[in-house]
Design an enzyme around this catalytic site. Structure first.
Site, short mmCIF file in Angstrom:
data_model
loop_
_atom_site.label_atom_id
_atom_site.label_comp_id
_atom_site.label_asym_id
_atom_site.label_seq_id
_atom_site.Cartn_x
_atom_site.Cartn_y
_atom_site.Cartn_z
N CYS A 35 0.89 -1.23 -0.09
CA CYS A 35 0.04 0.05 -0.05
C CYS A 35 0.73 1.26 0.12
CB CYS A 35 -1.01 -0.06 0.96
SG CYS A 35 -2.44 1.08 0.74
N HIS A 74 -3.77 -4.94 0.53
CA HIS A 74 -3.16 -5.60 1.78
C HIS A 74 -3.27 -6.97 1.94
CE1 HIS A 74 -2.72 -1.75 4.44
NE2 HIS A 74 -3.63 -1.26 3.40
N GLU A 109 -1.77 -9.20 3.69
CA GLU A 109 -1.69 -9.56 4.86
C GLU A 109 -2.89 -10.16 5.70
OE1 GLU A 109 -1.11 -6.58 4.35
OE2 GLU A 109 -1.36 -5.10 5.75
N1 GLN Z 1 -1.86 6.77 2.84
C1 GLN Z 1 -2.04 6.10 1.52
C2 GLN Z 1 -3.22 6.24 1.19
O1 GLN Z 1 -4.36 6.64 1.61
C3 GLN Z 1 -1.65 4.56 1.90
C4 GLN Z 1 -2.70 3.76 2.80
C5 GLN Z 1 -2.18 2.60 3.42
O2 GLN Z 1 -1.10 2.23 3.30
N2 GLN Z 1 -3.18 1.75 3.69
O3 GLN Z 1 -3.62 5.80 -0.03
#
Ligand code: GLN
Length: 549
Positions: free
Chosen positions: A383, A518, A520
């Site tokens: 992410c 994600h 995970e």
């Molecule tokens: N802050 C980034 C976004 O909003 C990444 C978010 C995250 O890593 N879950 O896109």
């Protein structure tokens, strides 16, 4: 008839009620029952989505896009089923629903009160969206005695009374503290905690007592006598050195059997605990060790990276290799000399940059990514870790010195920018700068098309579409990834409309992969996630290479 198990906690917080609940669910599932797990959190936020990880730990995202408590992660990891939006509720959401009904006039002019209106709303949640489950487990957040929890306890008391006590079991988790000077385990806090529960009209039928050591028969009798239960229903939950040992431990203590006994289900099928036995045998016989650096922002509170830590460990379980994690606060890298960086990463076999929000530590993540790319250390970005990896490549491979995300800088060349539109279930979702922050991100499972022949396709063992869970507001520019193609970057995963980069990787690197989602959240000890399996495999190979050199 569905059986309901309500799990409360007493004496102190942080006893591992989520783990205990997940382990009970796993034992019932192992007997072939259909099990559903739910969490009721008394706090007043609508959901944990806007809470700082320092306050609440990780926000766990479900397949259907709910931002929930990290305990739902334990449930999914132990039961193997997906949890749903309807499996978690907060006190705030209950009051919100009640107030919405009041505004709509649903209460027909009545004075809206804690009892019955709030308790009815809680009971509606308890019975909502159930199908033909054999068991539904409800973990009540917090500790008995918390003011916010009172109405939840009242609601479960009423519920048991309505549907019949024989269909509801109250299980209370407590602590038997050890007092070294007396050389004894103390039962008094447990007695008090049960008394407090009894004052609310709830008589627990099973006590699960966390303890450093086994208790004597005398102590067991004493707890049973004062707490008004059978001695066999005092189950000792000894401290375990691995959470994956807990289901077997509880089973050996007879917990699942006592639950079935309470419900008069003595003829229940024997449990198949093979998957837990296999895991326990691997973690007692590691064949090797590797070390992974996680360069994050909330490393002082590891609860913030709960699923991530577990998924890395699962990747290790697959390769029978113990993974030690070196947690590095990313901003600590920002002031390091080249020599210090070399020292920091000298014993590292893989670098992972996880998700996150906000400006602090961004430059440190970029430093770690540049280090992994240039030194050919296996790299996995998740992410925010993908967004910063692309910023790093844009800065250092394309020479765009001010490449950044609009999340961190207004005056930059925006390589990553706020997503204003995307498609969910065939509908266009729109957002802008002024949209509320709570519950408005791109959340939950979205499809991603894999590129044939890519590392991603190899790891997922398919050239098809995969589904992974998202939680982000910003998105990498597809154009930049295309410009980086000449430097070996490929977009190996993309949204079905071809617009949103979901996975990028570097061809000229032993293992460099970064994903917008994600992964995970979907890894299990008995079914490790392909990307984590691949990453740990690359780390093992890197370790061998270092030894050869
Ligand atoms: N802050 C980034 C976004 O909003 C990444 C978010 C995250 O890593 N879950 O896109």
């Amino acid at each position: 008839m569905t059986k309901y198990i309500f799990i409360t906690g007493g004496v102190v917080s942080s006893l591992g009620k989520g783990m205990a609940s997940a382990s009970i669910g796993a034992l019932l599932k192992a007997r072939g029952y259909k099990v559903r797990m739910r969490k009721m959190d008394p706090y007043l936020n609508l959901d944990p989505g806007t809470m700082s990880p320092y306050q609440h730990g990780e926000v766990f995202v479900t397949e259907d896009g709910a931002e929930t408590d990290l305990d739902l992660g334990h449930y999914e990891r132990f039961i193997g089923n997906f949890c749903h939006k309807t499996d978690s509720i907060s006190g705030g959401r209950i009051y919100y629903n009640v107030l919405k009904k009041e505004r709509r006039g649903d209460y027909l002019g009545a004075t809206v009160q804690a009892i019955p209106h709030v308790t009815d709303e809680i009971k509606d949640f308890i019975k909502s969206d159930l199908t033909d489950e054999d068991f539904v487990l409800y973990e009540i957040g917090g500790t008995v005695g918390d003011i916010e929890g009172t109405l939840f306890l009242e609601a479960i008391r009423q519920y048991a009374n309505q549907i019949g006590k024989e269909n509801c079991l109250f299980l209370h988790l407590t602590l038997l503290p050890y007092i070294p000077t007396a050389g004894e385990l103390k039962t008094k806090p447990t007695q008090h905690s049960v008394k407090q529960l009894q004052e609310t009209g709830i008589q627990p039928q099973i006590l699960l007592c966390r303890s450093q050591m086994m208790i004597s028969d005398n102590e067991r009798q004493k707890i049973a006598l004062f707490c008004n239960i059978a001695p066999e229903d005092v189950i000792i939950a000894l401290d375990a050195d691995s959470i994956y040992k807990i289901p077997l431990q509880y089973h050996n203590e007879g917990l699942d059997e006592r639950i079935l006994h309470y419900f008069h289900m003595e003829n229940a099928p024997e449990p198949d605990l093979t998957r837990w036995e296999k895991i326990v045998s691997v973690i007692g016989n590691w064949k090797g060790h590797v070390k992974i650096a996680v360069v994050g922002k909330y490393c002082s509170l590891l609860e913030a990276y709960k699923s991530l830590g577990e998924a890395i460990y699962h990747g290790g379980i697959f390769h029978k290799t113990k993974v030690d994690i070196k947690w590095i606060e990313s901003d600590s890298l920002e002031t390091m000399s080249k020599k210090e960086l070399d020292e920091t990463f000298s014993d590292i076999h893989g670098i992972l940059v996880p998700g996150g929000f906000g400006n602090r530590g961004i430059e440190g993540k970029i430093i770690a990514e540049q280090y992994a790319r240039e030194n050919k250390i296996p790299f996995f970005g998740i992410c925010l870790g993908m967004q910063t990896a692309v910023i790093e490549s844009a800065r250092h491979l394309l020479g765009i010195k001010d490449a950044n995300s609009t999340e961190f800088s207004e005056n930059c060349t925006p390589i990553v920018a706020l997503m204003t539109e995307w498609v969910k279930n065939g509908e266009i979702q729109t957002r802008n700068k002024n949209t509320d922050v709570g519950g408005t991100m791109r959340l939950g499972a979205y499809p991603c098309k894999l590129k044939e022949g890519s590392l991603a396709a190899k790891l997922y063992e398919t050239n098809d579409t995969i589904y992974e869970r998202h939680r982000h507001r910003y998105e990498v520019s597809k154009k930049i990834v295309e410009q980086l193609e000449t430097h070996g970057m490929i977009m190996s995963g993309v949204s079905p409309d071809g617009l949103l980069p979901e996975i990028v990787e570097l061809k000229n690197h032993p293992f460099f992969i970064a994903v917008q989602f994600h992964p995970e959240f979907k890894s299990r000890a008995f079914d490790p996630h392909p990307l984590f399996k691949g990453f740990i495999d690359a780390a093992i190979k890197h370790q061998k290479k270092i030894i050869r050199e």
